[in-house]
Design an enzyme around this catalytic site. Structure first.
Site, PDB file in Angstrom:
ATOM      1  N   ARG A 176       0.826  -1.223   0.000  1.00 36.16           N
ATOM      2  CA  ARG A 176       0.000   0.000   0.000  1.00 36.16           C
ATOM      3  C   ARG A 176       0.859   1.272   0.000  1.00 36.16           C
ATOM      4  O   ARG A 176       0.510   2.283   0.622  1.00 36.16           O
ATOM      5  CB  ARG A 176      -0.955   0.025   1.208  1.00 36.16           C
ATOM      6  CG  ARG A 176      -1.967  -1.094   1.233  1.00 36.16           C
ATOM      7  CD  ARG A 176      -2.984  -0.982   0.101  1.00 36.16           C
ATOM      8  NE  ARG A 176      -4.020  -1.997   0.216  1.00 36.16           N
ATOM      9  CZ  ARG A 176      -3.952  -3.212  -0.341  1.00 36.16           C
ATOM     10  NH1 ARG A 176      -2.897  -3.568  -1.068  1.00 36.16           N
ATOM     11  NH2 ARG A 176      -4.954  -4.061  -0.193  1.00 36.16           N
ATOM     12  N   CYS A 226     -10.859  -0.426   2.884  1.00 34.24           N
ATOM     13  CA  CYS A 226     -10.252  -0.612   4.205  1.00 34.24           C
ATOM     14  C   CYS A 226      -9.737   0.722   4.728  1.00 34.24           C
ATOM     15  O   CYS A 226      -9.106   1.481   4.003  1.00 34.24           O
ATOM     16  CB  CYS A 226      -9.119  -1.626   4.138  1.00 34.24           C
ATOM     17  SG  CYS A 226      -9.746  -3.309   3.991  1.00 34.24           S
ATOM     18  N   GLU A 321      -4.978   3.906   5.863  1.00 32.68           N
ATOM     19  CA  GLU A 321      -4.820   3.608   4.447  1.00 32.68           C
ATOM     20  C   GLU A 321      -5.558   4.652   3.622  1.00 32.68           C
ATOM     21  O   GLU A 321      -5.134   5.044   2.539  1.00 32.68           O
ATOM     22  CB  GLU A 321      -5.356   2.206   4.124  1.00 32.68           C
ATOM     23  CG  GLU A 321      -4.872   1.722   2.786  1.00 32.68           C
ATOM     24  CD  GLU A 321      -5.772   0.730   2.127  1.00 32.68           C
ATOM     25  OE1 GLU A 321      -6.261   1.022   1.021  1.00 32.68           O
ATOM     26  OE2 GLU A 321      -5.991  -0.351   2.709  1.00 32.68           O
TER      27      GLU A 321
END
Ligand code: EPU
Length: 327
Positions: A176, A226, A321
């Site tokens: 990520r 998420c 995130e």
């Protein structure tokens, strides 16, 4: 937040008459949250994005380039700057090489590659938003990740005001993460290398992934995917507090050296926790959903509450995130 001056707004609109003023970001985010962007430009080509970024910089106007708005939380006060939405949707499939401009939706590209008899990007169906956003955040799901398929990325290096092409290694992808999160760039297009496969099985895999997603993630609700990254560790001693709680950490997570944030949140009984109209999904602990009319403040309060509980009870610091704009 410093307000843009009338002069700044006029200068920008002079160069880009199509730019909207005070456009509510509620309409442009998957979370359906966010106050007005002082200026909002739908950029139809990569060239237009580059010109808009240059113009914003020249006028001292803060800017943000967004893709689909799938991984984005915008402040209730909006953004005093220009939001530039990348909407060029051109894609080229030549043999096993696939090039897509930043505004192409990942899901549509996944279907196009399957139609073309390629395998390797079926998982793209599970990534909301655009290829540009997916490249920026090294998106991934169900076994696939951008870093494993990207060959090169064409971008605009904002600091040096030049177009660049980065190889996969130069993109510095990590879980990520990518160099694009750390140095100001605008992603223009992404080239991937896939494998020759069979259209029917690629399509079947897409269906399978959609099914898995339906079983494990909230559907039909407003969310930004998420909220937190899964927790990566190198040394198992950080799991000491977690182990004291008595629950065994699933072996898959130990093997990957990554503890699913959703599992941690679930373990602490936080699913369903609600602040205002923002709720930790009852389906998946790492999804925060807008029950309708949630404010960014609700999301922030809920996210802080979850982070604090995970930190205090388990000694684990969760990292965001989701990308924040206007805070
Ligand atoms: N789990 C629970 N309770 C929950 C949620 C998960 O016990 O409420 C357990 C699951 O049973 C499983 C484990 O935690 O054993 C992992 O859960 P899951 O398979 O749902 O995957 P994840 O690690 O939570 C990651 C990505 C998702 C991606 C899925 C599917 C991150 C932060 N999330 O989630 O990506 O869709 O895998 O591959 O890496 C995103 O990045 O926005 C995102 C949604």
């Amino acid at each position: 937040m410093t307000q843009l001056t009338a002069e700044q707004v006029a200068q920008f609109r002079n160069a880009f008459p199509a730019a909207l003023e005070n456009e509510l970001m509620v309409a442009h985010t998957f979370l359906k949250i966010g106050g007005p962007a002082r200026l909002y430009l739908v950029a139809k080509t990569g060239d237009e994005i580059v010109q808009a970024v240059d113009a914003a910089q020249k006028e001292g106007i803060p800017y943000a380039v967004i893709g689909g708005g799938s991984n984005l939380l915008v402040s209730d006060d909006g953004f005093q700057g220009v939001v530039i939405q990348a909407t060029e949707r051109t894609q080229k499939i030549e043999g096993t090489r696939v090039t897509a401009s930043a505004g192409v939706f990942s899901g549509l590209l996944a279907r196009a590659t399957a139609d073309a008899g390629l395998t390797g990007f079926e998982w793209g169906i599970g990534v909301p938003g655009t290829v540009g956003g997916a490249t920026y955040g090294d998106a991934g799901c169900f076994g696939g990740e951008m870093k494993d398929v990207v060959v090169s990325v064409d971008a605009y290096d904002v600091t040096n005001k030049k177009r660049v092409t980065y190889s996969n290694a130069e993109c510095r992808f990590g879980y990520r993460d990518s160099r694009f999160k750390h140095e100001p760039h605008v992603i223009l297009s992404t080239t991937m290398e896939l494998q020759v496969g069979d259209s029917a099985s690629a399509k079947a895999k897409i269906e399978e992934i959609m099914g898995k997603r339906k079983d494990s993630q909230p559907q039909g609700t407003f969310s930004a995917g998420c909220l937190f990254k899964n927790f990566e560790f190198t040394d198992e001693s950080v799991l000491e507090k977690l182990r004291r709680e008595g629950d065994e950490v699933p072996s898959e997570m130990l093997k990957q050296k990554r503890i699913a944030a959703g599992w941690l949140i679930d373990k602490l009984g936080l699913k369903g926790t609600t602040v205002g109209k923002a709720q930790v999904s009852t389906v998946h602990g790492n999804f925060l959903v807008n029950l309708g009319g949630a404010r960014a403040q609700d999301v922030l309060a809920l996210s802080s509450l979850v982070k604090m509980k995970v930190r205090d009870d388990l000694g684990i610091l969760l990292e965001d995130e989701v990308q924040y704009l206007g805070f």
